[in-house]
Design a protein around this motif. Structure first.
Motif, mmCIF file in Angstrom:
data_model
loop_
_atom_site.group_PDB
_atom_site.id
_atom_site.type_symbol
_atom_site.label_atom_id
_atom_site.label_comp_id
_atom_site.label_asym_id
_atom_site.label_seq_id
_atom_site.Cartn_x
_atom_site.Cartn_y
_atom_site.Cartn_z
ATOM 1 N N GLU A 155 55.118 43.104 40.659
ATOM 2 C CA GLU A 155 54.427 43.364 41.922
ATOM 3 C C GLU A 155 53.430 42.251 42.251
ATOM 4 N N GLN A 156 52.721 41.760 41.231
ATOM 5 C CA GLN A 156 51.763 40.678 41.450
ATOM 6 C C GLN A 156 52.471 39.383 41.852
ATOM 7 N N LYS A 158 55.224 39.215 43.628
ATOM 8 C CA LYS A 158 55.568 39.383 45.039
ATOM 9 C C LYS A 158 54.344 39.200 45.927
ATOM 10 N N ASP A 159 53.203 39.745 45.475
ATOM 11 C CA ASP A 159 51.967 39.605 46.253
ATOM 12 C C ASP A 159 51.551 38.138 46.351
ATOM 13 N N ASP A 163 51.211 36.126 49.812
ATOM 14 C CA ASP A 163 49.901 35.637 50.246
ATOM 15 C C ASP A 163 49.819 34.119 50.297
#
Length: 287
Positions: A155-156, A158-159, A163
């Motif tokens: 998930e990180q 993808k973030d 960003d």
């Protein structure tokens, strides 16, 4: 298809010739009857179905195919963000927000190398690299260096890409209208009718970057992409804002540009001194 039809017609002629030879050996009367039947019911040659003219793809199709082709290829994204204002004092503030930096995307590994002039001779250099699901962060301000790293969850990852990757602040899906032109092997797509949510995103991005209490409202926008040989070539986003701060209204212009390169893309590697980086939580690096 034409070659196949010619072969079938030739085969039909051979069968007819063989049948004719067998009939001759059985007698002249039967050969005459066969000739009469052939005369009465001639065989029509197969005709080829008409071909339809190729249809031009929609802008949505072109974007989808370009995104898939670009993401499957290593590339360098040369990014730039420039600001200007009709107010001299505001121009001094905006000069620190003007930047040019390359983003290298090679498979699942990404690096961002950024430099900024903070004014009064102070420079900021920052290098972020995501390699094998580990994020490395190296920042140097006026000679003071900070080096941190952290392992990333899916998930990180993808973030981080969302960003800091190759994306404009607003996506094509947030526009109500797209027009597309084609010249040679290049498509040019212009976006219009930005949604209210998209406008708010751009307003908030500028407002949060400026001094406390400032608010910005977008007046004009231009967003254009070019796609060459099936992959993204350029993206340009230009916005004009009216900003209110301390009972004063000023005009601000923002120009963002992406230029893609697909040749001589370097490999993204972990820093040589990665063992010296301090282990920290993800939020400490990305906020």
């Amino acid at each position: 298809m034409k070659k196949l039809l010619v072969m079938l017609m030739a085969l039909a002629m051979m069968v007819t010739m063989l049948a004719s030879c067998d009939t001759d050996s059985a007698g002249d009367s039967e050969a005459t009857a066969a000739t009469d039947v052939a005369t009465e019911a001639p065989t029509e040659a197969p005709t080829e179905a008409p071909t339809e003219a190729p249809t031009e793809p929609s802008p949505e199709d072109v974007l989808e195919q370009a995104n898939a082709a670009t993401m499957a290829t290593p590339y360098i994204l040369n990014s730039s963000m420039k600001f200007s204002s009709d107010n001299a004092e505001m121009n001094q503030i905006l000069s620190a927000m003007t930047m040019e930096y390359p983003i290298v995307v090679n498979g699942n590994n990404v690096s961002i190398d950024m430099s900024m002039d903070m004014g009064e001779g102070v420079k900021l250099n920052m290098l972020m690299a995501m390699v094998d699901q580990v994020l490395y962060y190296d920042m140097d301000v006026a000679g003071t260096a900070v080096k941190m790293k952290c392992a990333l969850t899916e998930e990180q990852m993808k973030d981080f890409v969302a960003d800091n990757g190759a994306e404009m602040p607003v996506s094509p899906e947030e526009f109500g209208n797209m027009t597309m032109d084609k010249k040679d092997n290049t498509y040019t797509i212009a976006f219009e009718d930005l949604s209210e949510e998209g406008k708010k995103t751009l307003d908030d991005m500028i407002s949060e970057s400026l001094e406390a209490g400032a608010t910005a409202t977008m007046k004009n926008l231009s967003y254009v992409m070019t796609i060459t040989d099936g992959k993204f070539e350029t993206m340009t986003l230009a916005c004009e804002y009216t900003m209110s701060v301390q009972e004063m209204n000023v005009t601000i212009k923002m120009d963002m540009a992406f230029e893609y390169e697909y040749e001589n893309v370097p490999e993204v590697k972990a820093p040589a001194d990665a063992a010296d980086y301090q282990e920290v939580p993800y939020d400490q690096i990305m906020g």
